[in-house]
Design a protein around this motif. Structure first.
Motif, short mmCIF file in Angstrom:
data_model
loop_
_atom_site.label_atom_id
_atom_site.label_comp_id
_atom_site.label_asym_id
_atom_site.label_seq_id
_atom_site.Cartn_x
_atom_site.Cartn_y
_atom_site.Cartn_z
N PRO A 334 2.00 4.39 10.61
CA PRO A 334 1.74 5.78 10.24
C PRO A 334 0.30 6.05 9.82
O PRO A 334 -0.26 7.11 10.15
N ILE A 335 -0.31 5.13 9.11
CA ILE A 335 -1.70 5.32 8.68
C ILE A 335 -2.63 5.37 9.90
O ILE A 335 -3.45 6.28 10.04
N ILE A 336 -2.50 4.40 10.80
CA ILE A 336 -3.37 4.35 11.98
C ILE A 336 -3.13 5.57 12.86
O ILE A 336 -4.07 6.20 13.37
N SER A 337 -1.86 5.93 13.04
CA SER A 337 -1.54 7.09 13.88
C SER A 337 -2.12 8.37 13.30
O SER A 337 -2.71 9.19 14.02
N LEU A 471 12.46 3.85 3.99
CA LEU A 471 13.07 5.08 4.49
C LEU A 471 12.08 5.88 5.33
O LEU A 471 12.46 6.52 6.31
N GLY A 472 10.80 5.81 4.95
CA GLY A 472 9.79 6.59 5.67
C GLY A 472 9.29 5.94 6.94
O GLY A 472 8.65 6.60 7.77
N THR A 473 9.56 4.65 7.12
CA THR A 473 9.03 3.95 8.28
C THR A 473 10.12 3.42 9.19
O THR A 473 9.85 2.63 10.10
N GLN A 490 3.39 14.18 6.16
CA GLN A 490 4.38 13.12 5.99
C GLN A 490 3.78 11.88 5.34
O GLN A 490 4.39 11.28 4.44
N LEU A 491 2.58 11.51 5.77
CA LEU A 491 1.95 10.31 5.21
C LEU A 491 1.67 10.49 3.72
O LEU A 491 1.95 9.60 2.90
N LEU A 493 3.21 12.48 1.67
CA LEU A 493 4.48 12.52 0.94
C LEU A 493 5.03 11.11 0.70
O LEU A 493 5.50 10.81 -0.41
N TRP A 494 4.98 10.25 1.73
CA TRP A 494 5.52 8.90 1.57
C TRP A 494 4.64 8.03 0.68
O TRP A 494 5.15 7.19 -0.08
N ILE A 495 3.31 8.24 0.74
CA ILE A 495 2.42 7.52 -0.18
C ILE A 495 2.72 7.95 -1.61
O ILE A 495 2.83 7.11 -2.53
N ALA A 496 2.85 9.28 -1.81
CA ALA A 496 3.16 9.78 -3.14
C ALA A 496 4.53 9.29 -3.61
O ALA A 496 4.70 8.87 -4.77
N GLY A 497 5.51 9.31 -2.70
CA GLY A 497 6.85 8.85 -3.06
C GLY A 497 6.87 7.39 -3.46
O GLY A 497 7.49 7.01 -4.46
N GLY A 498 6.18 6.56 -2.67
CA GLY A 498 6.12 5.13 -3.01
C GLY A 498 5.40 4.90 -4.32
O GLY A 498 5.84 4.10 -5.16
N GLY A 499 4.27 5.61 -4.53
CA GLY A 499 3.50 5.43 -5.76
C GLY A 499 4.26 5.90 -6.98
O GLY A 499 4.27 5.22 -8.03
N VAL A 500 4.89 7.07 -6.89
CA VAL A 500 5.64 7.60 -8.04
C VAL A 500 6.82 6.70 -8.38
O VAL A 500 7.09 6.42 -9.56
N SER A 501 7.54 6.22 -7.36
CA SER A 501 8.68 5.32 -7.63
C SER A 501 8.21 4.05 -8.32
O SER A 501 8.87 3.56 -9.26
N TYR A 502 7.08 3.51 -7.89
CA TYR A 502 6.54 2.30 -8.50
C TYR A 502 6.18 2.54 -9.96
O TYR A 502 6.58 1.76 -10.85
N LEU A 503 5.44 3.62 -10.23
CA LEU A 503 5.02 3.91 -11.60
C LEU A 503 6.20 4.24 -12.50
O LEU A 503 6.24 3.85 -13.67
#
Length: 520
Positions: A334-337, A471-473, A490-491, A493-503
């Motif tokens: 997703p990042i490269i795309s 879920l996002g990939t 989308q990218l 949102l998923w970066i934010a979702g992963g970061g928020v869940s981690y924190l």
């Protein structure tokens, strides 16, 4: 003390973040204008060669030797002696690099054969174009090395923001060259090479007024016999060997990639740039801040403070470096795309670059650890130990390259370039592990209490982050069909979702920001 270090790291990291964002913009512009073809392969090799030597002299051996000696003079000598050290160092470094630049201009055809032998054996215009661009980009080495000297002085006086901002000027210059200068050139891609040269001039000129404000801007003079310069040169010799080992690993990757299919050098470049983003924003920023601090603590003979500073930095690597690795690995395609899949950059290029990014991501924590652990030796003016370790890692990298790439080429397995990236990452883990063991054996580093608890907290948080990102990939093919705005949304949102869940999980597990500001 740790709060000041954290603030300084945030200043450097913030400027580096801006630089990396502009670097991404630069790479997006280059990818859209030029794609992944012979011209970009030629430019990236022509740019890689002065960067190879830059990392030896500017960011590598010179900085590692200069900053500890500068800190020693700052702590034990008067202002005049400090001014003389800087002036003599600048003159000697500049003189040596001027000679090296002249020799490189004359030997450009042979340098390209060394760094890209596949271009030469292939014949055609790619080799000639690389030689022409190298003659434009190589003077950047001298300019950026003098810039690094100025930056080392500013960092030692706590002026971290100026050197951290300086790389932004390179990105602006190259973006301008790609958009406005390249269309005016007979061979458009050579505009990028001129952008590199112009950036070197601008970066050096930008830092000089700030040196003048400190009263440390003096006319450079040849000073090979100056006591401080001689000490720096003695420290540089083993440091050059150690730093060159890292660069030799990259050189070997480029040489092998030049024999692979067209686009391999470019795919590895873009994947490496993605890894450089968190490495620069966090790893290099942290290393920039702690080297002067460790040097001062060693000069002040305070081993307990030295160990606590190192322990604080390693905890940050665990808390920040591991989730960055998880994010890059899971969101590679997703990042490269999102960033590059436009115009001349095709879906196949996305797949190949994403494979390389996933392989590089495995080594990201090790790359950061090396940036933290090696300065612990440099600050003590011990260059030999990390050199010996780096040499062992180099031979491991060569062996792993052969183990991964050769069978993939023989049996026609897709993505042999990713084997190069994986070998680099695994060799970095060996390097970091041996550095850590050396610090422990010499009793330089004594871990502070609380590591097991912190490791459990981070481990549980990573599992939660992994579940969210999976879920996002799960269906990466969707990304190619989306527009730029859909991909970007989308990218994010998923970066934010992963970061928020981690924190959030870290918070539930009891980790508070105050725990990362303490070193006792």
């Amino acid at each position: 003390m740790s709060q000041r270090l954290l603030k300084s790291t945030a200043v450097v990291g913030g400027n580096t973040l801006l630089s990396r964002v502009l670097g991404l913009v630069r790479d997006i512009v280059i990818a859209r204008v030029f794609g992944a073809e012979a011209g970009t392969d030629a430019f990236f090799v022509a740019f890689k060669i002065p960067n190879f030597f830059r990392r030896l002299f500017a960011e590598g051996a010179f900085s590692q030797a200069f900053v500890p000696v500068l800190a020693e003079y700052k702590a034990k000598q008067d202002r005049r002696a400090l001014q003389e050290l800087i002036a003599n160092t600048a003159g000697t470094l500049g003189g040596i690099l001027l000679v090296l630049t002249i020799l490189a201009e004359l030997a450009a055809p042979w340098l390209v054969i060394v760094f890209g032998p596949g271009f030469y054996l292939e014949g055609g215009d790619k080799y000639v174009l690389t030689v022409d661009m190298l003659r434009i980009t190589f003077p950047y080495l001298m300019l950026i090395s003098l810039t690094a000297l100025a930056g080392g002085v500013l960092n030692s006086f706590g002026r971290f923001a100026v050197p951290a901002f300086t790389p932004i000027l390179l990105n602006l210059s190259m973006i301008g060259a790609a958009v406005w200068l390249a269309p005016q050139m007979a061979e458009p891609v050579t505009g990028l090479a001129w952008g590199v040269f112009i950036a070197g001039l601008v970066q050096l000129a930008f830092q000089l007024p700030f040196l003048a404000r400190l009263g440390l801007l003096r006319w450079p003079r040849w000073g090979r016999r100056h006591v401080g310069v001689r000490k720096i040169m003695r420290l540089m010799l083993p440091a050059i060997v150690g730093t060159s080992v890292v660069q030799i690993n990259l050189l070997i990757d480029t040489i092998i990639a030049s024999f692979l299919i067209t686009g391999s050098v470019t795919w590895l470049y873009y994947a490496d740039r993605m890894v450089e983003f968190p490495l620069g924003v966090f790893g290099i920023a942290l290393a920039t801040v702690i080297l002067p601090r460790l040097s001062q603590e060693h000069a002040g003979t305070d081993p307990r403070a030295f160990s606590r500073t190192l322990d604080w930095a390693l905890r940050l690597v665990l808390v920040i470096g591991l989730p960055a690795t998880m994010g890059l690995f899971m969101l590679a395609a997703p990042i490269i795309s999102t960033l590059f899949e436009y115009d001349a950059f095709a879906a196949t290029d996305v797949q190949m670059a994403a494979l390389a990014l996933m392989a590089y991501a495995i080594g990201l924590p090790a790359f950061i650890l090396i940036k933290i652990l090696a300065p612990a030796f440099y600050a003590r003016q011990d260059m030999k130990t990390p050199v010996g370790i780096a040499i062992r890692a180099m031979f491991a990298n060569i062996g792993l390259n052969l183990l991964f790439v050769v069978p993939m080429v023989i049996y026609g397995i897709a993505g042999p370039h990713a084997g190069l990236a994986l070998a680099t990452g695994l060799a970095a883990w060996l390097n970091a592990g041996l550095l850590w063991r050396g610090l422990r054996r010499q009793a330089i580093y004594q871990p502070q209490p609380g590591w097991w608890r912190l490791g459990l907290q981070v481990g549980v948080a990573l599992v939660g982050m992994l579940a969210v990102l999976w879920l996002g990939t799960a269906d990466e093919s969707r990304w190619t069909g989306w527009s730029w705005s859909e991909r970007g949304t989308q990218l994010l949102l998923w970066i934010a979702g992963g970061g928020v869940s981690y924190l959030l999980i870290l918070w539930i597990m009891g980790l508070r920001p105050a725990a990362l500001r303490r070193t006792t």
